[in-house]
Scaffold this active site. Structure first.
Site, PDB file in Angstrom:
ATOM      1  N   VAL A   1       0.926  -1.420   0.195  1.00  0.00           N
ATOM      2  CA  VAL A   1       0.154   0.223   0.068  1.00  0.00           C
ATOM      3  C   VAL A   1       1.084   1.175  -0.300  1.00  0.00           C
ATOM      4  CG1 VAL A   1      -1.820   1.342   1.476  1.00  0.00           C
ATOM      5  CG2 VAL A   1      -1.273  -1.351   1.181  1.00  0.00           C
ATOM      6  N   GLY A   2       0.855   1.981  -1.019  1.00  0.00           N
ATOM      7  CA  GLY A   2       2.136   3.367  -1.382  1.00  0.00           C
ATOM      8  C   GLY A   2       3.229   2.461  -1.464  1.00  0.00           C
ATOM      9  N   GLU A   3       4.386   2.860  -1.139  1.00  0.00           N
ATOM     10  CA  GLU A   3       5.571   2.357  -1.790  1.00  0.00           C
ATOM     11  C   GLU A   3       6.360   1.480  -0.581  1.00  0.00           C
ATOM     12  OE1 GLU A   3       8.001   3.559  -3.755  1.00  0.00           O
ATOM     13  OE2 GLU A   3       5.836   3.836  -5.228  1.00  0.00           O
ATOM     14  N   GLY A   4       5.860   0.266  -1.120  1.00  0.00           N
ATOM     15  CA  GLY A   4       6.570  -0.478  -0.322  1.00  0.00           C
ATOM     16  C   GLY A   4       5.821  -0.709   0.866  1.00  0.00           C
ATOM     17  N   GLN A   5       4.555  -0.872   1.576  1.00  0.00           N
ATOM     18  CA  GLN A   5       4.947  -0.630   2.773  1.00  0.00           C
ATOM     19  C   GLN A   5       3.609  -1.365   2.953  1.00  0.00           C
ATOM     20  OE1 GLN A   5       5.176   1.569   5.717  1.00  0.00           O
ATOM     21  NE2 GLN A   5       6.674   2.424   3.987  1.00  0.00           N
TER      22      GLN A   5
END
Length: 337
Positions: A105-109
């Site tokens: 979710v989002g950048e690398g989350q």
């Protein structure tokens, strides 16, 4: 061992880094496939996968979770999420093994973590600040292979429990004869024992083997009376270490060429066959669609959460017509009508 919130948070950070990397972003062409799988299934079908591309040929109409033992494969993640199937990755650390479900979710989350932890000895209290916690259990709570844990407490700390109903001959106490890897009544007794401890049956996932054991006989009298070399294990005089594990894809090729062909044992409710090599008789005990179907019916009988197997790679996924039918039958046996 008690897991503090601080330790869990530290492990979560480490698992995120080990499993998924940091800041790598969504690996799927459709970013929607990196969102959490939220579909609720009637029952769990939990598939262990040891690597490679066999997963492309799994029966995705049945699978709910893939526990990936091989290297991280983003293609598997994207494909599984497209089929509303969770993917669980492995990261070994401390005294156990941790599995994290990766989606972005989002950048690398990541916002979902699954932990399956197998402690070495003793009772355990598992305290986790995660969405989903599960635990691998021996086939019975009766101190199998020295695993004398507080299973009720573990169950109360977990969302569900995967019961490894195989390798039941790791300790042979009565005689040194080759036996089934997962006899039906022994399988049933293990789940009954867990439920009698007060564990909710809906927390139990039935684990079945997609492999058997090939035992060389030191003496052979008749089918079911193959004398084994005495290899002790944890106090027992004999064990399945006298044989070797054989995947079903190998068994399916060999059984029709054996001396006996497929022989059904009605007491253990599993098949076997005999072959000879270098003047030595071998007895092979294994599970096939019939024996898996009989065991999978335990799900309804005891109202279990679902079923799973070790492991999905042990079937033959070639396009040979006869083999295709064997493979389909094994998948279908997981879900009795």
């Amino acid at each position: 061992m008690r897991w503090s919130l601080e330790l869990v948070q530290a492990l979560v950070v480490l698992v995120l880094w080990v499993c998924c990397g940091s800041g790598t972003g969504c690996p799927c062409s459709d970013r929607a496939l990196c969102k959490p799988v939220t579909v609720e299934h009637e029952f769990e079908v939990f598939v262990f996968d040891v690597g490679g591309k066999d997963w492309k040929y799994y029966d995705w109409s049945k699978v709910t979770t893939i526990a990936a033992f091989g290297p991280y494969d983003p293609e598997l993640l994207c494909y599984a999420h497209a089929n509303q199937v969770r993917v669980v990755l492995r990261a070994g650390m401390l005294e156990g093994t941790i599995y994290a479900e990766c989606h972005w979710v989002g950048e690398g989350q990541m916002n979902h973590l699954i932990i399956i932890w197998k402690p070495p000895t003793g009772s355990v209290t598992v305290q986790m600040a995660t969405n989903w916690v599960t635990f691998n259990m021996p086939w019975s709570p009766d101190c199998i292979d020295g695993r004398c844990y507080d299973f009720l407490r573990i169950a109360n700390s977990c969302d569900f429990l995967f019961v490894m109903s195989y390798d039941m001959q790791s300790q042979m106490w009565d005689n040194c004869f080759a036996k089934a890897n997962a006899p039906y009544y022994q399988t049933l007794s293990g789940y009954s024992a867990y439920i009698n401890l007060g564990i909710d049956s809906r927390k139990l996932v039935l684990g079945v083997p997609w492999y058997g054991y090939d035992y060389p006989c030191t003496q052979f009298f008749e089918t079911g009376r193959c004398v084994l070399e005495k290899i002790p294990f944890r106090g027992a005089p004999c064990s399945n270490a006298a044989g070797r594990q054989v995947p079903y894809k190998e068994i399916g090729q060999h059984v029709h060429k054996s001396i006996t062909g497929r022989y059904w044992d009605d007491e253990q409710k599993v098949p076997s066959y005999i072959y000879m090599v270098n003047n030595t008789f071998h007895e092979v005990w294994y599970d096939d669609p019939q024996s898996i179907s009989i065991k999978s019916a335990i799900m309804k009988k005891l109202r279990l959460r679902g079923i799973g197997m070790w492991n999905g790679n042990m079937l033959n996924y070639s396009d040979d017509h006869f083999i295709v039918k064997q493979t389909e039958d094994m998948w279908n046996a997981l879900c009795p009508l």
